[in-house]
Design an enzyme around this catalytic site. Structure first.
Site, PDB file in Angstrom:
ATOM      1  N   TYR A 133       0.813  -1.236   0.000  1.00 21.64           N
ATOM      2  CA  TYR A 133       0.000   0.000   0.000  1.00 21.64           C
ATOM      3  C   TYR A 133       0.843   1.282   0.000  1.00 21.64           C
ATOM      4  O   TYR A 133       2.034   1.246   0.250  1.00 21.64           O
ATOM      5  CB  TYR A 133      -1.073  -0.015   1.085  1.00 21.64           C
ATOM      6  CG  TYR A 133      -0.670   0.030   2.541  1.00 21.64           C
ATOM      7  CD1 TYR A 133       0.637   0.102   2.970  1.00 21.64           C
ATOM      8  CD2 TYR A 133      -1.684  -0.009   3.511  1.00 21.64           C
ATOM      9  CE1 TYR A 133       0.943   0.154   4.325  1.00 21.64           C
ATOM     10  CE2 TYR A 133      -1.386   0.036   4.865  1.00 21.64           C
ATOM     11  CZ  TYR A 133      -0.068   0.121   5.263  1.00 21.64           C
ATOM     12  OH  TYR A 133       0.223   0.163   6.579  1.00 21.64           O
ATOM     13  N   GLU A 134       0.163   2.383  -0.306  1.00 21.16           N
ATOM     14  CA  GLU A 134       0.813   3.696  -0.489  1.00 21.16           C
ATOM     15  C   GLU A 134       2.003   3.596  -1.440  1.00 21.16           C
ATOM     16  O   GLU A 134       3.066   4.153  -1.212  1.00 21.16           O
ATOM     17  CB  GLU A 134       1.187   4.326   0.861  1.00 21.16           C
ATOM     18  CG  GLU A 134      -0.071   4.699   1.644  1.00 21.16           C
ATOM     19  CD  GLU A 134       0.159   5.718   2.750  1.00 21.16           C
ATOM     20  OE1 GLU A 134       1.089   6.536   2.605  1.00 21.16           O
ATOM     21  OE2 GLU A 134      -0.611   5.685   3.714  1.00 21.16           O
ATOM     22  N   GLY A 135       1.804   2.861  -2.510  1.00 19.03           N
ATOM     23  CA  GLY A 135       2.849   2.663  -3.523  1.00 19.03           C
ATOM     24  C   GLY A 135       3.589   1.360  -3.274  1.00 19.03           C
ATOM     25  O   GLY A 135       4.298   1.226  -2.278  1.00 19.03           O
TER      26      GLY A 135
END
Lengths: 325, 247, 382
Positions: free
Chosen positions: C362-364
């Protein structure tokens, strides 16, 4: 000159630690050719006081006055000070507990006498006065000297033993001169604790940790304690969670105790906990994890499920106690 | 009502204790200093009382005897919520010297009560509170487990051998407090941490005092013998009874 | 060069550690197992100021630096990384985005209660068909003059149910590609919002993750952040800072697992000695300690750059990719060191291993971070 022993008066009863203190004082007195005098404040029957004669005490000063049954630290300090002057005591011994430590430091200031608490052994020298004491919550032993004319000590429980040494005990009444004995402290309430053994004085302590899983499960430890005439105790997380009252917490930041037997049940044995029981004569560890650090410090260990072992143990102890009777 | 909290600083409870100079001094090279745990509980409760509208406590001041190295610990105390800290600039040598320094500062200062933790986690003297009370000629109430208020008058609850007592004191008292005075130490919040530096931290000079006792040497405690592992409850009872002779 | 933390930074680290080791540890296993949102803990942490610790005190925040934030995130995530992600989303995506790019009115209305931790926020970017490729937003925010009308679905939304404020990315003008995207502040309880079921996740189970459906949801124009079409840039800029939070979370998961493994290796004996004296185990611990220290430096460096007002996007990408991949390796080894005990919940390390996996996603994802880094290499920025 003499050695003065402050005798704790718990509702007219002696505590074992007073006998130990008497024996400790006698060992010092023999080396210095002094005698041992006790001081008891408040009402205590002579028959009870006579027990002290079995452990080397030759004289007791009793301040048998009801107005002093209520402990006021400031007043008690002055009573002990007057007894020190009367007996020309060079050494004054107090029990190493809350009561002793409530009075001894105040007396130290009045007499400008060196105060050495948590003493672990007899003095190694009297000139200068040198003795070993506990330091850093049991992680070290310090050697301490006092160059003062008088010295105040609080020897730890179990630090010396209890050799018998019968003396003819003389009991004298002692009337201190205290002006306005309790003008500053007013008792506004009192609750007697429930019947049961007090943790600080208990010979046997049954203690539970997080491994007991819930507050309800401490019932089986209470049963075991009842069988053994023991007090109950607990580790810090158990007290913090409110499974047990805070005053049962044993450890570095809780109570420091020195029973004969300490049962650590479901307690992993973190150093902070062990610091509270390092003075115990015998530690029994009961834990499901054979690698638990409690077994590094225990004298006896049992590996297994506390919920199975404790009831079994209770049965076996019950039989044993019954046979002994 | 102003309340004083006397604090000491001690090695973190998990620190390994080592000595130097032929075992005559504590090796403080790798020690992390923390507020003495009992003093932290004392401070926690004092701050709670300050924020409790029903209590007359409105100011909490910390007093500590120690060198400059204890300032971070004082600022932690300010972050927890004390209003002011005072450091008496001398290393503590024994309980008497420490108590005399505190008494010299506190003499004649208006306050409701002075709180001391039951003992310090270093020399375990449990003595400073009692000595301070005697030096100030104040009442000392030991084993205090709580403070309530009857109007503006504090009522102290203390543990005694056979139960609990509630006492009132005419004039200021020195309280020697133990576990239970506060449940757990207060964790400072962001605002407290941020404002700690803007609160007063006074440094005052010490007076000349000779200690009464001297710490001359340290040693490690004796190593414990190996544990004896047993298999059954019967074996345990037999060992405690026949071998250890404790039953 | 100075590696010394300030007194305040140490106090924050200790405050987070005390709370984590004293309180979070109590019920973390149960919350993981039953996927319970930590309502009580979030309230306590809000009171301590952790929910808005990075926000300027004039907007009711803690006013702390990003280095302190890294230290706190590590301590919370050692015990409970779900708490870590809730704090991270609130601080470094929602509060940061509003503080940096919001209007004064938006800050007054939304940032202040978020910074006080009275309410939490969520960041809505991912879609069923737009995860790593965030340019292809399908959610529409149609310009209706004085308001936008939002329609579409967002996926994997942390704090999806518990948040009161959504920062939503949606396409207003598809003709402009990602320059047509807007960032909107949406009331979670606005009419037309329906939640998908609580996602039954492998790890971070105590954080609430939902898909969110928008059906003709009216959003006032005043709730747009920045100029028309600023949304994509807003999301990318905000995520640069978010990566520091997730990198620190991964760091905490790893160091939590390492501390448990170290303790276990000192206590557990095989063949007559503690297993830490067997080289096979000792070297694992040595590798773990070294990799954790490397990740810590990457996190602190990125935080320091941000605090200095210097570009930190590449540093935070490096920190997140390295820390996340490292956390996966370290937690796997921590389970291995624990043997059978590591595979049961009571010993915590299996949870940390499951939690670690998400930090790579998550978040990249780790792959996206490598795109950021490799593009910088190609462009000569590093």
């Amino acid at each position: 000159m003499s050695i003065l022993v402050y005798i704790r008066n718990v509702g007219g009863q002696l505590k074992k630690q007073s006998l130990e203190l008497s024996a400790y004082a006698k060992a010092m007195a023999d080396a210095l050719n002094l005698d041992v005098t006790g001081l008891v404040i408040g009402t205590m029957a002579d028959g009870e006081l006579k027990k002290l004669g079995n452990y080397g005490m030759s004289r007791v000063l009793k301040v048998d006055d009801e107005q002093y049954n209520q402990r006021v630290n400031r007043v008690y300090t002055r009573i002990v000070e007057q007894a020190v002057n009367k007996t020309d005591a060079k050494y004054i011994l107090f029990p190493d507990n809350a009561q002793g430590k409530a009075i001894a430091p105040r007396l130290s200031v009045r007499l400008r006498a060196g105060f050495i608490p948590q003493v672990l052994d007899l003095p190694s020298s009297f000139e200068p006065f040198t003795v070993k004491k506990r330091a850093f919550t049991g992680k070290a032993i310090a050697t301490v000297t006092a160059h003062t004319e008088r010295v105040i000590l609080t020897p730890m429980l179990n630090s010396f033993g209890l050799p018998e040494n019968a003396q003819d005990l003389e009991i004298q009444s002692f009337e201190p001169h205290i002006e306005e004995p309790d003008s500053r402290l007013e008792l506004v309430g009192k609750q007697l604790s429930e019947e049961g053994v007090q943790l600080a004085d208990a010979d046997i302590v049954v203690s539970g940790g997080r491994g007991m899983r819930s507050s309800e499960n401490f019932a089986m430890l209470e049963e075991l304690a009842a069988t053994l005439g023991a007090a109950t105790a607990c580790s810090r997380p158990v007290a913090d969670d409110g499974w047990r009252p805070a005053d049962e917490h044993v450890g570095q930041t809780g109570k420091i105790i020195a029973p004969n037997i300490y049962f650590a049940i479901g307690i992993s044995g973190a150093i902070q906990h062990v610091a509270g029981v390092s003075g115990a004569k015998c530690i029994v560890g009961i834990n499901s994890d054979p690698e638990a650090p409690i077994f590094e410090v225990a004298d006896y260990g049992l590996v297994g499920d506390a919920f199975q072992i404790v009831p079994e143990l209770n049965e076996v102890f019950r039989k044993h106690m019954h046979e002994k009777k | 009502m102003r309340v004083f909290v006397c604090m000491s600083y001690v090695p973190d409870t998990t620190t390994k204790i080592r000595f130097k100079e032929a075992n005559t001094q504590l090796d403080d090279a790798s020690i992390q200093w923390v507020i003495n745990p009992w003093d932290e509980l004392a401070l926690t409760r004092a701050v709670e009382l300050k924020y409790d509208a029903a209590s007359p406590v409105d100011e909490v001041e910390i007093v500590m005897v120690g060198g400059v190295r204890c300032e971070p610990i004082l600022r932690k105390g300010l972050a927890i919520g004390a209003d002011k800290a005072t450091r008496i600039d001398v290393e503590p040598l024994d309980a008497f010297q420490t108590a005399t320094q505190l008494a010299t500062y506190l003499q004649g200062k208006d306050c409701g009560f002075i709180v001391c933790g039951i003992e310090s986690g270093d020399y375990n003297e449990a003595a400073v509170g009692g000595m301070l009370a005697e030096l100030l000629d104040y009442a000392s109430v030991s084993s205090v487990s709580s403070v309530q208020f009857d109007g503006d008058a504090p009522v102290y609850q203390r543990d005694v051998a056979n139960g609990k007592e509630q006492v009132k004191v005419d004039g200021p008292a020195v309280l020697i407090v133990q576990k239970g005075f506060a449940r757990v130490p207060k964790i400072p919040n962001m605002r407290g941490i941020m404002t700690a530096r803007s609160k007063p931290l006074d440094v005052i000079p010490a007076i000349e005092v000779e200690p009464l006792v001297e710490f001359v040497e340290y040693a490690a405690p004796p190593a414990k013998g190996r544990v004896k592992m047993l298999n059954t409850p019967e074996e345990l009872v037999r060992s405690l009874s026949d071998e250890a002779k404790l039953l | 060069m100075n590696f010394q933390l300030t007194e305040e930074q140490i106090m924050i680290q200790q405050a987070a550690r005390n709370y984590a080791q004293r309180e979070l540890i109590q019920d973390v296993i149960e919350r993981d197992e039953k996927a319970i949102y930590p309502t009580e803990h979030i309230r306590n942490l809000a009171e301590l100021g952790f929910l808005g610790m990075l926000v300027d005190p004039k907007y009711d925040g803690g006013g702390m630096d990003t280095v302190s934030y890294v230290l706190a995130m590590e301590e919370f995530s050692k015990v409970d990384s779900s708490i870590g992600v809730i704090i991270s989303v609130n601080n470094s995506l929602v509060c940061y985005g509003l503080e940096k790019y919001g209007t004064e009115a938006q800050k007054e209305k939304y940032l202040k209660p978020l910074a006080r931790g009275e309410i939490t926020g969520a960041f809505l970017l991912s879609e069923p068909g737009a995860g790593s490729d965030a340019t292809s937003q399908q959610t529409k925010a149609t310009d209706m003059g004085d308001h936008y009308l939002v329609n579409g679905v967002k996926n994997w939304i942390t704090n999806g149910n518990t948040a009161s404020v959504y920062l939503l990315m949606a396409q207003t003008d598809p003709g402009k590609g990602h320059h047509g995207i807007n960032a909107l502040i949406v009331d979670r309880h606005a009419e037309g919002i329906t939640l998908g079921p609580h996602e039954n996740k492998m790890g971070m189970r105590s954080s609430d993750t939902h898909s969110v459906q928008f059906t003709d949801v009216k959003v006032p124009k005043a709730n747009r952040i920045g100029e028309d079409g600023f949304g994509f840039k807003f999301a990318m800029k905000t995520l640069e800072g978010g990566r520091i939070g997730i990198a620190s979370q991964a760091l905490g998961i790893a160091s939590g697992a390492y501390e448990l493994a170290r303790k276990y290796a000192m206590e557990r004996k095989t063949f007559g000695k503690p297993i830490i004296r067997h080289q096979a185990i000792a070297f694992k611990l040595a590798d773990m300690a070294t990799e954790i220290e490397a990740a810590r430096f990457l996190c602190l460096k990125a935080a320091w750059l941000k605090d200095q007002g210097q570009p930190y996007g590449i540093a935070s990408a490096m920190a997140k990719q390295y820390a996340a991949d490292m956390a996966m390796r370290v937690t796997t080894e921590a389970v291995q060191i624990h043997g059978g005990y590591g595979y049961v919940k009571e010993y915590h390390v299996e949870r940390l291993m499951r939690d670690a996996k998400l930090t790579q996603i998550y978040e990249g994802t780790s792959e996206i971070q490598k795109i950021v880094v490799s593009r910088a290499i190609e462009s000569g920025d590093i």
